[in-house]
Every structure is written in structure tokens, then in C-alpha cells.
Write a protein that holds these residues in place. Structure first.
Motif, PDB file in Angstrom:
ATOM      1  N   GLN A 185       0.821  -1.209   0.000  1.00 25.25           N
ATOM      2  CA  GLN A 185       0.000   0.000   0.000  1.00 25.25           C
ATOM      3  C   GLN A 185       0.863   1.271   0.000  1.00 25.25           C
ATOM      4  O   GLN A 185       0.526   2.274   0.592  1.00 25.25           O
ATOM      5  CB  GLN A 185      -0.971   0.009   1.177  1.00 25.25           C
ATOM      6  CG  GLN A 185      -1.962  -1.114   1.112  1.00 25.25           C
ATOM      7  CD  GLN A 185      -2.889  -1.121   2.306  1.00 25.25           C
ATOM      8  OE1 GLN A 185      -2.671  -0.442   3.296  1.00 25.25           O
ATOM      9  NE2 GLN A 185      -3.952  -1.910   2.196  1.00 25.25           N
ATOM     10  N   ASP A 186       2.004   1.159  -0.701  1.00 25.67           N
ATOM     11  CA  ASP A 186       2.918   2.283  -0.821  1.00 25.67           C
ATOM     12  C   ASP A 186       3.614   2.147  -2.175  1.00 25.67           C
ATOM     13  O   ASP A 186       3.865   1.039  -2.635  1.00 25.67           O
ATOM     14  CB  ASP A 186       3.948   2.251   0.315  1.00 25.67           C
ATOM     15  CG  ASP A 186       4.790   3.518   0.365  1.00 25.67           C
ATOM     16  OD1 ASP A 186       4.338   4.546  -0.169  1.00 25.67           O
ATOM     17  OD2 ASP A 186       5.888   3.462   0.946  1.00 25.67           O
ATOM     18  N   LEU A 187       3.917   3.256  -2.783  1.00 23.05           N
ATOM     19  CA  LEU A 187       4.612   3.238  -4.062  1.00 23.05           C
ATOM     20  C   LEU A 187       6.095   3.011  -3.789  1.00 23.05           C
ATOM     21  O   LEU A 187       6.791   3.895  -3.298  1.00 23.05           O
ATOM     22  CB  LEU A 187       4.387   4.556  -4.814  1.00 23.05           C
ATOM     23  CG  LEU A 187       4.779   4.564  -6.281  1.00 23.05           C
ATOM     24  CD1 LEU A 187       3.994   3.511  -7.056  1.00 23.05           C
ATOM     25  CD2 LEU A 187       4.513   5.932  -6.876  1.00 23.05           C
ATOM     26  N   LEU A 188       6.561   1.792  -4.059  1.00 23.24           N
ATOM     27  CA  LEU A 188       7.940   1.416  -3.780  1.00 23.24           C
ATOM     28  C   LEU A 188       8.889   1.987  -4.831  1.00 23.24           C
ATOM     29  O   LEU A 188       8.478   2.395  -5.913  1.00 23.24           O
ATOM     30  CB  LEU A 188       8.073  -0.109  -3.735  1.00 23.24           C
ATOM     31  CG  LEU A 188       7.251  -0.834  -2.677  1.00 23.24           C
ATOM     32  CD1 LEU A 188       7.413  -2.336  -2.822  1.00 23.24           C
ATOM     33  CD2 LEU A 188       7.665  -0.381  -1.287  1.00 23.24           C
ATOM     34  N   TYR A 189      10.171   1.976  -4.487  1.00 25.68           N
ATOM     35  CA  TYR A 189      11.227   2.399  -5.415  1.00 25.68           C
ATOM     36  C   TYR A 189      11.125   1.572  -6.692  1.00 25.68           C
ATOM     37  O   TYR A 189      10.989   0.345  -6.641  1.00 25.68           O
ATOM     38  CB  TYR A 189      12.586   2.195  -4.736  1.00 25.68           C
ATOM     39  CG  TYR A 189      13.767   2.452  -5.628  1.00 25.68           C
ATOM     40  CD1 TYR A 189      14.118   3.750  -5.979  1.00 25.68           C
ATOM     41  CD2 TYR A 189      14.530   1.406  -6.120  1.00 25.68           C
ATOM     42  CE1 TYR A 189      15.201   3.981  -6.799  1.00 25.68           C
ATOM     43  CE2 TYR A 189      15.613   1.629  -6.938  1.00 25.68           C
ATOM     44  CZ  TYR A 189      15.949   2.928  -7.278  1.00 25.68           C
ATOM     45  OH  TYR A 189      17.024   3.156  -8.094  1.00 25.68           O
ATOM     46  N   PHE A 190      11.219   2.212  -7.839  1.00 24.64           N
ATOM     47  CA  PHE A 190      11.044   1.523  -9.122  1.00 24.64           C
ATOM     48  C   PHE A 190      12.338   0.806  -9.520  1.00 24.64           C
ATOM     49  O   PHE A 190      13.100   1.248 -10.372  1.00 24.64           O
ATOM     50  CB  PHE A 190      10.592   2.502 -10.204  1.00 24.64           C
ATOM     51  CG  PHE A 190      10.176   1.828 -11.482  1.00 24.64           C
ATOM     52  CD1 PHE A 190       9.011   1.089 -11.546  1.00 24.64           C
ATOM     53  CD2 PHE A 190      10.966   1.916 -12.619  1.00 24.64           C
ATOM     54  CE1 PHE A 190       8.626   0.455 -12.716  1.00 24.64           C
ATOM     55  CE2 PHE A 190      10.589   1.294 -13.802  1.00 24.64           C
ATOM     56  CZ  PHE A 190       9.414   0.562 -13.843  1.00 24.64           C
ATOM     57  N   TRP A 191      12.579  -0.317  -8.898  1.00 25.20           N
ATOM     58  CA  TRP A 191      13.786  -1.094  -9.150  1.00 25.20           C
ATOM     59  C   TRP A 191      13.834  -1.759 -10.531  1.00 25.20           C
ATOM     60  O   TRP A 191      14.921  -2.084 -11.010  1.00 25.20           O
ATOM     61  CB  TRP A 191      13.998  -2.144  -8.059  1.00 25.20           C
ATOM     62  CG  TRP A 191      12.836  -3.089  -7.886  1.00 25.20           C
ATOM     63  CD1 TRP A 191      11.816  -2.963  -7.025  1.00 25.20           C
ATOM     64  CD2 TRP A 191      12.602  -4.292  -8.629  1.00 25.20           C
ATOM     65  NE1 TRP A 191      10.934  -4.004  -7.162  1.00 25.20           N
ATOM     66  CE2 TRP A 191      11.403  -4.844  -8.145  1.00 25.20           C
ATOM     67  CE3 TRP A 191      13.273  -4.957  -9.640  1.00 25.20           C
ATOM     68  CZ2 TRP A 191      10.874  -6.023  -8.644  1.00 25.20           C
ATOM     69  CZ3 TRP A 191      12.747  -6.132 -10.139  1.00 25.20           C
ATOM     70  CH2 TRP A 191      11.558  -6.656  -9.645  1.00 25.20           C
ATOM     71  N   PRO A 192      12.712  -1.983 -11.245  1.00 19.88           N
ATOM     72  CA  PRO A 192      12.831  -2.581 -12.581  1.00 19.88           C
ATOM     73  C   PRO A 192      13.659  -1.747 -13.555  1.00 19.88           C
ATOM     74  O   PRO A 192      14.151  -2.263 -14.558  1.00 19.88           O
ATOM     75  CB  PRO A 192      11.378  -2.696 -13.054  1.00 19.88           C
ATOM     76  CG  PRO A 192      10.596  -2.851 -11.797  1.00 19.88           C
ATOM     77  CD  PRO A 192      11.300  -1.962 -10.812  1.00 19.88           C
ATOM     78  N   ALA A 193      13.853  -0.470 -13.240  1.00 19.43           N
ATOM     79  CA  ALA A 193      14.689   0.359 -14.111  1.00 19.43           C
ATOM     80  C   ALA A 193      16.115  -0.178 -14.171  1.00 19.43           C
ATOM     81  O   ALA A 193      16.800  -0.039 -15.190  1.00 19.43           O
ATOM     82  CB  ALA A 193      14.687   1.803 -13.622  1.00 19.43           C
ATOM     83  N   TRP A 194      16.586  -0.814 -13.078  1.00 13.26           N
ATOM     84  CA  TRP A 194      17.936  -1.376 -13.052  1.00 13.26           C
ATOM     85  C   TRP A 194      18.045  -2.609 -13.948  1.00 13.26           C
ATOM     86  O   TRP A 194      19.139  -2.989 -14.349  1.00 13.26           O
ATOM     87  CB  TRP A 194      18.345  -1.718 -11.625  1.00 13.26           C
ATOM     88  CG  TRP A 194      18.594  -0.482 -10.833  1.00 13.26           C
ATOM     89  CD1 TRP A 194      17.766   0.095  -9.924  1.00 13.26           C
ATOM     90  CD2 TRP A 194      19.743   0.367 -10.930  1.00 13.26           C
ATOM     91  NE1 TRP A 194      18.321   1.247  -9.440  1.00 13.26           N
ATOM     92  CE2 TRP A 194      19.551   1.438 -10.040  1.00 13.26           C
ATOM     93  CE3 TRP A 194      20.916   0.331 -11.672  1.00 13.26           C
ATOM     94  CZ2 TRP A 194      20.479   2.450  -9.884  1.00 13.26           C
ATOM     95  CZ3 TRP A 194      21.846   1.334 -11.505  1.00 13.26           C
ATOM     96  CH2 TRP A 194      21.629   2.379 -10.621  1.00 13.26           C
ATOM     97  N   VAL A 195      16.942  -3.224 -14.253  1.00 14.38           N
ATOM     98  CA  VAL A 195      16.937  -4.344 -15.197  1.00 14.38           C
ATOM     99  C   VAL A 195      16.738  -3.810 -16.616  1.00 14.38           C
ATOM    100  O   VAL A 195      17.458  -4.168 -17.543  1.00 14.38           O
ATOM    101  CB  VAL A 195      15.821  -5.352 -14.846  1.00 14.38           C
ATOM    102  CG1 VAL A 195      15.756  -6.469 -15.861  1.00 14.38           C
ATOM    103  CG2 VAL A 195      16.000  -5.892 -13.440  1.00 14.38           C
TER     104      VAL A 195
END
Length: 182
Positions: free
Chosen positions: A122-132
Motif C-alpha cells: 500500500q505504498d509506491l515502492l522504489y522503481f527497481w525494474p529500471a535497473w533491469v
């Protein structure tokens, strides 16, 4: 220097030299940077001497029937009426799909995982897919540019065609063999 060298070149002459340079690029005789430089010089050329200087280190184009090399056989493109099918576009599109579809599938999976975990927390997490997506996408972009410049889609299509022909020939040989009896 003969009289022709000082004569002014026509647009059709510049286009012919540009076509010859493109063939040399596709054959691997020129790299992309040298091709670009020569192409610019070809369209800026004023005389035949200017154009001839661009081709002096390239071998002349030999017609297939006089070539000592064995020609690559390709199936004739299917045609509708008098319009041939756009073979190059289909070959390029297929190659691009082979290069990019695994990337797009993997990115869809990691973005879905990120979205589900963001929803569950229920929180907008860090967009880690950008690292992929970022590094992999950059590598694929470079591969795409170099592959298109080096006519890789055409080479892949020729390989597939040869493989199909070998399989077809093998099936023909196998069907001609009498069944083994024991």
C-alpha cells in the motif's frame, strides 16, 4: 588525368556511388563510420574524380553469373499481382522481434512484480525494474543499430533459408530410402 575526371557529376552519378557504398557496407568492406563519411563526400562531390576517389579501394561489383563465388540461393518472394511482397521489411521485423521480445517479456514480468509488491505494501515502492530495463535496453539498442547497419537481418534470413533447404533435402533423401526390414 583524363578529361572525364574534371567533368561535373550528375545526381544520378552520386546516387550510383552511394548505392555502391551501401553494397560495400553490407558486404562488410566498410564500417558504419567510414560509410557515413564517404556517403557525405559522395553527395558533396562535384566532379567524376571526386566520386572515383571514394571507390578506388573497393573491388568492382561482379555480376553473379561471372562471380567465382557460389551464389546464395533465395526463394523468390511471393507476389500479389505485379507487386512483390516486401521481403526486407518482413525479414527485419522478424529479426527485431527475435532481439526485443525476450527483453519485453522479462520487463513485463519485473514491472508486474514491482506493481504487485507496491499494491500489497500500500505504498509506491522504489522503481527497481529500471535497473533491469535500463542496461539491458541500452545493450539491445546498440545491438539493433549495429545489426541493422551490418545487414544482420538479411544474414539471419539466409541462414534460416539454408537450414530449411537442408531439412527439405534430408527429408527427400529419407523418403527415397527403402524401408529397413529386419
Amino acid at each position: 588525368m583524363d578529361g572525364r575526371d574534371g567533368m561535373r557529376a550528375a545526381d544520378s552519378d552520386r546516387t550510383a556511388v552511394a548505392d555502391r557504398l551501401r553494397v560495400a557496407l553490407n558486404e562488410g568492406r566498410l564500417d558504419l563510420h567510414e560509410y557515413d563519411e564517404r556517403l557525405q563526400r559522395a553527395y558533396a562531390a562535384r566532379t567524376y574524380a571526386d566520386l572515383d576517389a571514394l571507390l578506388t579501394d573497393l573491388p568492382p561489383v561482379t555480376p553473379v553469373e561471372r562471380s567465382a563465388l557460389s551464389p546464395v540461393t533465395q526463394a523468390a518472394p511471393p507476389s500479389v499481382g505485379d507487386q512483390p511482397a516486401p521481403v526486407a521489411r518482413g525479414v527485419t521485423a522478424r529479426w527485431l522481434a527475435e532481439v526485443w521480445l525476450p527483453y519485453l517479456k522479462a520487463i513485463a514480468i519485473v514491472v508486474t512484480i514491482w506493481a504487485v509488491t507496491s499494491l500489497l505494501s500500500q505504498d509506491l515502492l522504489y522503481f527497481w525494474p529500471a535497473w533491469v530495463a535500463g542496461p539491458w535496453g541500452a545493450v539491445l539498442a546498440i545491438r539493433t543499430v549495429t545489426g541493422l547497419a551490418g545487414a544482420e537481418p538479411r544474414r539471419e534470413a539466409i541462414k534460416r533459408q539454408r537450414k530449411r533447404e537442408r531439412k527439405r533435402a534430408q527429408r527427400a533423401v529419407e523418403s527415397d530410402d527403402p524401408p529397413a526390414t529386419t
